[in-house]
Design an enzyme around this catalytic site. Structure first.
Site, PDB file in Angstrom:
ATOM      1  N   ARG A   1      -7.567  -0.542  -6.573  1.00  0.00           N
ATOM      2  CA  ARG A   1      -7.638   0.579  -6.093  1.00  0.00           C
ATOM      3  C   ARG A   1      -7.721   2.245  -6.635  1.00  0.00           C
ATOM      4  O   ARG A   1      -6.540   2.449  -7.849  1.00  0.00           O
ATOM      5  CB  ARG A   1      -6.090   1.309  -4.943  1.00  0.00           C
ATOM      6  CG  ARG A   1      -6.365   0.091  -3.883  1.00  0.00           C
ATOM      7  CD  ARG A   1      -5.780   0.000  -2.897  1.00  0.00           C
ATOM      8  NE  ARG A   1      -6.395   1.173  -1.774  1.00  0.00           N
ATOM      9  CZ  ARG A   1      -5.721   1.172  -0.937  1.00  0.00           C
ATOM     10  NH1 ARG A   1      -4.696   1.398  -0.140  1.00  0.00           N
ATOM     11  NH2 ARG A   1      -6.359   2.334  -0.005  1.00  0.00           N
TER      12      ARG A   1
ATOM     13  N   ASN B   1      -5.367  12.455   0.191  1.00  0.00           N
ATOM     14  CA  ASN B   1      -4.833  11.783   0.465  1.00  0.00           C
ATOM     15  C   ASN B   1      -5.868  10.636   2.004  1.00  0.00           C
ATOM     16  O   ASN B   1      -6.683  10.702   2.721  1.00  0.00           O
ATOM     17  CB  ASN B   1      -3.487  12.670   1.906  1.00  0.00           C
ATOM     18  CG  ASN B   1      -2.644  11.744   2.603  1.00  0.00           C
ATOM     19  OD1 ASN B   1      -1.765  10.562   2.088  1.00  0.00           O
ATOM     20  ND2 ASN B   1      -2.112  11.366   3.536  1.00  0.00           N
ATOM     21  N   LYS B   2      -4.296   9.993   2.454  1.00  0.00           N
ATOM     22  CA  LYS B   2      -5.718   8.753   3.906  1.00  0.00           C
ATOM     23  C   LYS B   2      -6.358  10.062   4.552  1.00  0.00           C
ATOM     24  O   LYS B   2      -6.169  10.953   4.755  1.00  0.00           O
ATOM     25  CB  LYS B   2      -3.835   8.408   4.519  1.00  0.00           C
ATOM     26  CG  LYS B   2      -5.126   8.093   5.474  1.00  0.00           C
ATOM     27  CD  LYS B   2      -5.973   6.410   5.333  1.00  0.00           C
ATOM     28  CE  LYS B   2      -5.566   5.437   4.371  1.00  0.00           C
ATOM     29  NZ  LYS B   2      -6.646   4.723   3.704  1.00  0.00           N
TER      30      LYS B   2
ATOM     31  N   ARG C   1       0.779  -1.221  -0.331  1.00  0.00           N
ATOM     32  CA  ARG C   1      -0.369   0.267   0.193  1.00  0.00           C
ATOM     33  C   ARG C   1       1.182   1.504   0.098  1.00  0.00           C
ATOM     34  O   ARG C   1       1.988   1.296   0.117  1.00  0.00           O
ATOM     35  CB  ARG C   1      -1.376  -0.084   0.803  1.00  0.00           C
ATOM     36  CG  ARG C   1      -0.991  -0.663   2.675  1.00  0.00           C
ATOM     37  CD  ARG C   1       0.216   0.478   3.104  1.00  0.00           C
ATOM     38  NE  ARG C   1      -0.234   1.718   3.557  1.00  0.00           N
ATOM     39  CZ  ARG C   1       1.300   2.333   3.616  1.00  0.00           C
ATOM     40  NH1 ARG C   1       2.129   2.543   3.979  1.00  0.00           N
ATOM     41  NH2 ARG C   1       0.571   4.088   3.945  1.00  0.00           N
ATOM     42  N   GLY C   2       0.585   2.089  -0.315  1.00  0.00           N
ATOM     43  CA  GLY C   2       0.934   3.463  -0.490  1.00  0.00           C
ATOM     44  C   GLY C   2       1.074   3.742  -1.894  1.00  0.00           C
ATOM     45  O   GLY C   2       1.771   3.150  -2.776  1.00  0.00           O
ATOM     46  N   ALA C   3       0.751   4.824  -2.307  1.00  0.00           N
ATOM     47  CA  ALA C   3       0.694   5.850  -4.269  1.00  0.00           C
ATOM     48  C   ALA C   3       1.718   4.283  -5.000  1.00  0.00           C
ATOM     49  O   ALA C   3       1.739   4.243  -5.340  1.00  0.00           O
ATOM     50  CB  ALA C   3       0.606   6.902  -4.056  1.00  0.00           C
TER      51      ALA C   3
ATOM     52  N   GLN D   1      -2.509   2.976   9.820  1.00  0.00           N
ATOM     53  CA  GLN D   1      -1.229   1.961   9.201  1.00  0.00           C
ATOM     54  C   GLN D   1       0.363   3.352   9.651  1.00  0.00           C
ATOM     55  O   GLN D   1       0.981   3.282  10.155  1.00  0.00           O
ATOM     56  CB  GLN D   1      -1.134   2.939   8.001  1.00  0.00           C
ATOM     57  CG  GLN D   1      -1.207   2.628   6.840  1.00  0.00           C
ATOM     58  CD  GLN D   1      -3.411   3.023   6.624  1.00  0.00           C
ATOM     59  OE1 GLN D   1      -3.770   3.199   7.763  1.00  0.00           O
ATOM     60  NE2 GLN D   1      -3.467   2.290   5.350  1.00  0.00           N
TER      61      GLN D   1
ATOM     62  N   ASP E   1      -2.308  10.416  -2.317  1.00  0.00           N
ATOM     63  CA  ASP E   1      -2.287   9.132  -3.261  1.00  0.00           C
ATOM     64  C   ASP E   1      -2.864  10.427  -4.441  1.00  0.00           C
ATOM     65  O   ASP E   1      -2.938   9.988  -5.658  1.00  0.00           O
ATOM     66  CB  ASP E   1      -3.887   8.959  -2.674  1.00  0.00           C
ATOM     67  CG  ASP E   1      -3.122   8.163  -1.648  1.00  0.00           C
ATOM     68  OD1 ASP E   1      -3.005   8.387  -0.921  1.00  0.00           O
ATOM     69  OD2 ASP E   1      -2.558   6.925  -1.959  1.00  0.00           O
TER      70      ASP E   1
HETATM   71  O1  MRU Z   1      -4.790   3.402   1.795  1.00  0.00           O
HETATM   72  P1  MRU Z   1      -2.913   3.703   1.827  1.00  0.00           P
HETATM   73  O2  MRU Z   1      -2.530   2.752   3.635  1.00  0.00           O
HETATM   74  O3  MRU Z   1      -1.994   3.309   0.471  1.00  0.00           O
HETATM   75  O4  MRU Z   1      -2.751   5.105   2.147  1.00  0.00           O
HETATM   76  C1  MRU Z   1      -1.656   5.867   2.338  1.00  0.00           C
HETATM   77  C2  MRU Z   1      -1.699   7.181   2.396  1.00  0.00           C
HETATM   78  O5  MRU Z   1      -2.463   7.836   1.969  1.00  0.00           O
HETATM   79  C3  MRU Z   1      -0.510   7.850   1.889  1.00  0.00           C
HETATM   80  O6  MRU Z   1      -0.508   8.828   2.523  1.00  0.00           O
HETATM   81  C4  MRU Z   1      -0.235   7.815   0.683  1.00  0.00           C
HETATM   82  O7  MRU Z   1      -0.510   6.834  -0.467  1.00  0.00           O
HETATM   83  C5  MRU Z   1       1.639   8.638   0.128  1.00  0.00           C
HETATM   84  S1  MRU Z   1       2.412   7.419   0.148  1.00  0.00           S
HETATM   85  C6  MRU Z   1       3.904   7.717   0.159  1.00  0.00           C
END
Ligand code: MRU
Length: 353
Positions: free
Chosen positions: A96, A253-254, A53-55, A202, A243
């Site tokens: 996603r 973002n999250k 996970r993470g963009a 997270q 994201d």
């Molecule tokens: O749902 P996730 O854990 O994939 O969400 C991740 C985030 O929101 C991060 O802040 C974002 O992807 C940036 S990761 C460098």
């Protein structure tokens, strides 16, 4: 590519018949377990369930997923291979919807395969080489983000972050955490506050894990405590990832990032978003049209290992929210810092050389 003594987020093991090895992030921090993906369906499931996970990390994983999805078709006629390339790319992009890095990486790999010509073995080889190149480029871009952002880190002060935008969310370094790693390596001293990040934690599970393992000073707080921490004056900088960033700088973002941004503005604390240029979506004029993923309500209902919501009561579980550009002090990319954040500065910062 292991980073700062951490297990590698993802790696291709072997040659043409290799597998994509992912660190299973759903098992952290208690267990270091890997999952090996040998098919595109394995990769899809791993992205969907947040094993990876993470963009930026899901973008690179998707590029390898495309290789795995096309591998059985290397000996197919060219028209069958290229039709399948479109189908597999679409399948991965639906996994996603919010992080634009996923569609960006699939597009880059698809273009490289087409440029290699109709011959399936050559096109497939281009897919694999592009996936490797994207992985290397991600680590390099994140390091550059760290170098650009390190000067913002307050000596002897506090930095608040939300979710995990660290090495685990990328191939190495992270985005929001990269300036912290660079500043720490330069001997600077500061404390990081990590929002726990409900519902999937997270911040508590991943950000605290990687910063602590790398020797940084990190404290976890409940999401609801962030505004009070800002009010106390314990934080001089808020650093978050992204994201998807629209053309005017509005940033998805999250979920919870918007609340942090409002509180930071109320207390006069600067908020910077760190992201590679692959996270920008200049086709969207602003954040209104960013698709926001809604996840199963069970993540809230049973999020703490037992039922915490009365049966029959619905839950709303958006995975992301959008922070308007006017709450963002600057955007840190691998090219430099975009500040102030306007449609003009974003376009110049992302597209001009
Ligand atoms: O749902 P996730 O854990 O994939 O969400 C991740 C985030 O929101 C991060 O802040 C974002 O992807 C940036 S990761 C460098």
């Amino acid at each position: 590519m292991p980073f700062a003594g951490l297990p590698a987020t993802l790696a291709w093991l072997g040659d043409d018949d290799g597998v994509l090895r992912l660190l299973d992030q759903t098992r952290l921090p208690l267990e270091t377990v890997y999952c090996d993906c040998a098919t595109v369906e394995d990769v899809w499931e791993a992205i969907r369930t947040l094993r990876v996970r993470g963009a930026p990390a899901i973008g690179v994983a998707a590029a390898y997923g495309l290789c795995l999805g096309l591998r059985p078709h290397r000996t197919a006629p060219p028209d069958v291979f290229h039709a399948r390339l479109v189908e597999v790319g679409r399948y991965l992009c639906e996994c996603r919807p919010t992080a634009v890095n996923l569609a960006w990486a699939v597009r880059r790999a698809t273009e490289a395969a087409r440029a290699a010509g109709p011959d399936p073995p050559a096109a497939w080889r281009a897919l694999l080489e592009t996936a490797h190149a994207l992985a290397r480029a991600d680590a390099a871009a994140c390091h550059r983000i760290g170098l650009h952002g390190a000067a913002l880190v307050p000596e002897g002060g506090g930095v608040l972050t939300h979710c995990n935008a660290g090495a685990l969310a990328t191939v190495a370094w992270g985005t929001a955490l990269a300036p912290l790693y660079v500043a720490h390596a330069a001997g600077r001293r500061f404390r990081v506050y990590a929002d726990e990040t409900r519902p999937l934690l997270q911040g508590a599970r991943l950000t605290a894990y990687e910063l602590h393992a790398a020797g940084l000073d990190v404290t976890v707080l409940c999401d609801g405590a962030a505004a009070g921490l800002l009010r106390r004056g314990a934080v001089q900088l808020v650093l978050v990832g992204a994201d998807r960033i629209a053309a005017n700088g509005d940033t998805a973002n999250k979920v919870g990032t918007y609340s942090v941004a409002l509180a930071a503005r109320a207390h006069g604390v600067p908020l910077y978003v760190a992201a590679p240029t692959s996270t920008f979506d200049l086709s969207l004029p602003d954040g209104h049209d960013i698709p926001i993923e809604e996840r199963p309500d069970d993540e809230i209902r049973r999020g703490l290992g037992r039922e915490v919501v009365p049966p029959g009561v619905p839950c709303w579980n958006p995975a992301f929210d959008v922070t308007p550009a006017d709450l963002i002090t600057g955007l840190i990319t691998e090219r430099g810092i975009i500040r102030p954040v306007t449609a003009d500065t974003v376009r110049a910062g992302v597209t001009e050389t």
